[in-house]
Write a protein that holds these residues in place. Structure first.
Motif, PDB file in Angstrom:
ATOM      1  N   ASP A  38       0.804  -1.218   0.000  1.00 21.49           N
ATOM      2  CA  ASP A  38       0.000   0.000   0.000  1.00 21.49           C
ATOM      3  C   ASP A  38       0.841   1.274   0.000  1.00 21.49           C
ATOM      4  O   ASP A  38       0.309   2.360  -0.103  1.00 21.49           O
ATOM      5  N   GLY A  39       2.142   1.162   0.117  1.00 17.71           N
ATOM      6  CA  GLY A  39       3.013   2.325   0.045  1.00 17.71           C
ATOM      7  C   GLY A  39       3.315   2.971   1.375  1.00 17.71           C
ATOM      8  O   GLY A  39       4.078   3.921   1.452  1.00 17.71           O
ATOM      9  N   GLN A  40       2.726   2.492   2.449  1.00 21.17           N
ATOM     10  CA  GLN A  40       2.975   3.062   3.763  1.00 21.17           C
ATOM     11  C   GLN A  40       4.073   2.265   4.446  1.00 21.17           C
ATOM     12  O   GLN A  40       4.079   1.037   4.427  1.00 21.17           O
ATOM     13  N   ARG A  41       5.037   2.989   5.047  1.00 19.43           N
ATOM     14  CA  ARG A  41       6.163   2.334   5.708  1.00 19.43           C
ATOM     15  C   ARG A  41       6.310   2.878   7.115  1.00 19.43           C
ATOM     16  O   ARG A  41       5.855   3.973   7.420  1.00 19.43           O
ATOM     17  N   VAL A  42       6.972   2.111   7.955  1.00 15.69           N
ATOM     18  CA  VAL A  42       7.315   2.547   9.306  1.00 15.69           C
ATOM     19  C   VAL A  42       8.727   3.104   9.257  1.00 15.69           C
ATOM     20  O   VAL A  42       9.642   2.448   8.778  1.00 15.69           O
ATOM     21  N   GLU A  43       8.900   4.352   9.732  1.00 13.17           N
ATOM     22  CA  GLU A  43      10.222   4.977   9.753  1.00 13.17           C
ATOM     23  C   GLU A  43      10.667   5.164  11.190  1.00 13.17           C
ATOM     24  O   GLU A  43       9.883   5.570  12.041  1.00 13.17           O
ATOM     25  N   ARG A  44      11.916   4.884  11.440  1.00 17.96           N
ATOM     26  CA  ARG A  44      12.488   5.182  12.751  1.00 17.96           C
ATOM     27  C   ARG A  44      12.841   6.659  12.800  1.00 17.96           C
ATOM     28  O   ARG A  44      13.361   7.215  11.837  1.00 17.96           O
ATOM     29  N   VAL A  45      12.578   7.280  13.945  1.00 12.60           N
ATOM     30  CA  VAL A  45      12.903   8.685  14.143  1.00 12.60           C
ATOM     31  C   VAL A  45      14.030   8.747  15.160  1.00 12.60           C
ATOM     32  O   VAL A  45      13.847   8.341  16.310  1.00 12.60           O
ATOM     33  N   PRO A  46      15.212   9.237  14.750  1.00  9.86           N
ATOM     34  CA  PRO A  46      16.339   9.295  15.678  1.00  9.86           C
ATOM     35  C   PRO A  46      16.019  10.153  16.904  1.00  9.86           C
ATOM     36  O   PRO A  46      15.501  11.261  16.784  1.00  9.86           O
ATOM     37  N   GLY A  47      16.285   9.622  18.082  1.00  9.87           N
ATOM     38  CA  GLY A  47      16.069  10.359  19.315  1.00  9.87           C
ATOM     39  C   GLY A  47      14.634  10.333  19.802  1.00  9.87           C
ATOM     40  O   GLY A  47      14.326  10.908  20.837  1.00  9.87           O
ATOM     41  N   ALA A  48      13.725   9.701  19.083  1.00  7.95           N
ATOM     42  CA  ALA A  48      12.321   9.641  19.504  1.00  7.95           C
ATOM     43  C   ALA A  48      11.990   8.240  20.003  1.00  7.95           C
ATOM     44  O   ALA A  48      12.616   7.261  19.627  1.00  7.95           O
ATOM     45  N   ARG A  49      10.986   8.154  20.856  1.00  9.62           N
ATOM     46  CA  ARG A  49      10.562   6.862  21.383  1.00  9.62           C
ATOM     47  C   ARG A  49       9.688   6.105  20.406  1.00  9.62           C
ATOM     48  O   ARG A  49       9.610   4.897  20.445  1.00  9.62           O
ATOM     49  N   ARG A  50       8.970   6.831  19.563  1.00 13.36           N
ATOM     50  CA  ARG A  50       8.014   6.195  18.677  1.00 13.36           C
ATOM     51  C   ARG A  50       8.430   6.308  17.223  1.00 13.36           C
ATOM     52  O   ARG A  50       9.069   7.265  16.819  1.00 13.36           O
ATOM     53  N   ALA A  51       8.027   5.329  16.470  1.00  9.41           N
ATOM     54  CA  ALA A  51       8.267   5.358  15.030  1.00  9.41           C
ATOM     55  C   ALA A  51       7.171   6.190  14.372  1.00  9.41           C
ATOM     56  O   ALA A  51       6.182   6.572  15.004  1.00  9.41           O
ATOM     57  N   ARG A  52       7.338   6.456  13.088  1.00 13.21           N
ATOM     58  CA  ARG A  52       6.375   7.270  12.348  1.00 13.21           C
ATOM     59  C   ARG A  52       5.961   6.510  11.098  1.00 13.21           C
ATOM     60  O   ARG A  52       6.772   5.845  10.459  1.00 13.21           O
ATOM     61  N   LEU A  53       4.684   6.599  10.742  1.00 13.94           N
ATOM     62  CA  LEU A  53       4.197   5.998   9.505  1.00 13.94           C
ATOM     63  C   LEU A  53       4.277   7.035   8.396  1.00 13.94           C
ATOM     64  O   LEU A  53       3.953   8.202   8.593  1.00 13.94           O
ATOM     65  N   THR A  54       4.717   6.605   7.230  1.00 14.23           N
ATOM     66  CA  THR A  54       4.740   7.516   6.094  1.00 14.23           C
ATOM     67  C   THR A  54       3.328   7.635   5.531  1.00 14.23           C
ATOM     68  O   THR A  54       2.475   6.774   5.745  1.00 14.23           O
ATOM     69  N   ALA A  55       3.069   8.712   4.820  1.00 18.58           N
ATOM     70  CA  ALA A  55       1.755   8.934   4.234  1.00 18.58           C
ATOM     71  C   ALA A  55       1.559   8.010   3.041  1.00 18.58           C
ATOM     72  O   ALA A  55       2.498   7.710   2.305  1.00 18.58           O
ATOM     73  N   VAL A  56       0.348   7.565   2.870  1.00 13.84           N
ATOM     74  CA  VAL A  56       0.014   6.725   1.722  1.00 13.84           C
ATOM     75  C   VAL A  56      -0.074   7.630   0.497  1.00 13.84           C
ATOM     76  O   VAL A  56      -0.639   8.725   0.566  1.00 13.84           O
ATOM     77  N   PRO A  57       0.506   7.226  -0.627  1.00 12.67           N
ATOM     78  CA  PRO A  57       0.425   8.054  -1.829  1.00 12.67           C
ATOM     79  C   PRO A  57      -1.020   8.353  -2.210  1.00 12.67           C
ATOM     80  O   PRO A  57      -1.891   7.494  -2.144  1.00 12.67           O
ATOM     81  N   GLY A  58      -1.270   9.632  -2.542  1.00 16.81           N
ATOM     82  CA  GLY A  58      -2.617  10.047  -2.914  1.00 16.81           C
ATOM     83  C   GLY A  58      -3.445  10.561  -1.763  1.00 16.81           C
ATOM     84  O   GLY A  58      -4.614  10.896  -1.944  1.00 16.81           O
ATOM     85  N   THR A  59      -2.873  10.618  -0.546  1.00 21.93           N
ATOM     86  CA  THR A  59      -3.616  11.139   0.602  1.00 21.93           C
ATOM     87  C   THR A  59      -3.050  12.480   1.010  1.00 21.93           C
ATOM     88  O   THR A  59      -1.923  12.839   0.670  1.00 21.93           O
ATOM     89  N   ASP A  60      -3.825  13.230   1.779  1.00 22.17           N
ATOM     90  CA  ASP A  60      -3.427  14.535   2.288  1.00 22.17           C
ATOM     91  C   ASP A  60      -2.986  14.362   3.732  1.00 22.17           C
ATOM     92  O   ASP A  60      -3.778  13.934   4.576  1.00 22.17           O
ATOM     93  N   ALA A  61      -1.743  14.692   4.038  1.00 24.66           N
ATOM     94  CA  ALA A  61      -1.199  14.471   5.377  1.00 24.66           C
ATOM     95  C   ALA A  61      -1.511  15.611   6.343  1.00 24.66           C
ATOM     96  O   ALA A  61      -1.230  15.510   7.528  1.00 24.66           O
ATOM     97  N   THR A  62      -2.096  16.706   5.868  1.00 25.66           N
ATOM     98  CA  THR A  62      -2.396  17.822   6.759  1.00 25.66           C
ATOM     99  C   THR A  62      -3.663  17.520   7.552  1.00 25.66           C
ATOM    100  O   THR A  62      -4.634  16.984   7.009  1.00 25.66           O
TER     101      THR A  62
END
Length: 63
Positions: free
Chosen positions: A5-29
């Motif tokens: 589906d194009g969504q991935r889990v990204e590690r954020v340096p220095g953060a406790r939680r990971a972040r999901l990337t936005a799915v292509p074709g969606t509005d992240a705001t």
């Protein structure tokens, strides 16, 4: 959820939680409600109460 589906889990340096990337074709705001400062404070009955202004200004202690 499949891996195609194009969504991935990204590690954020220095953060406790990971972040999901936005799915292509969606509005992240985020959709935020419009703020109307001109709207008067009213109670449940529709008439302004004696504590309405104070309740709008008060901030909980954890803020």
């Amino acid at each position: 959820m499949s891996g195609t589906d194009g969504q991935r889990v990204e590690r954020v340096p220095g953060a406790r939680r990971a972040r999901l990337t936005a799915v292509p074709g969606t509005d992240a705001t985020p959709d935020l409600p419009a703020e109307d400062d001109d709207v008067p404070a009213t109670s449940v009955t529709g008439t302004p109460g004696p504590n309405d202004e104070r309740m709008k200004r008060d901030v909980p202690p954890h803020y």
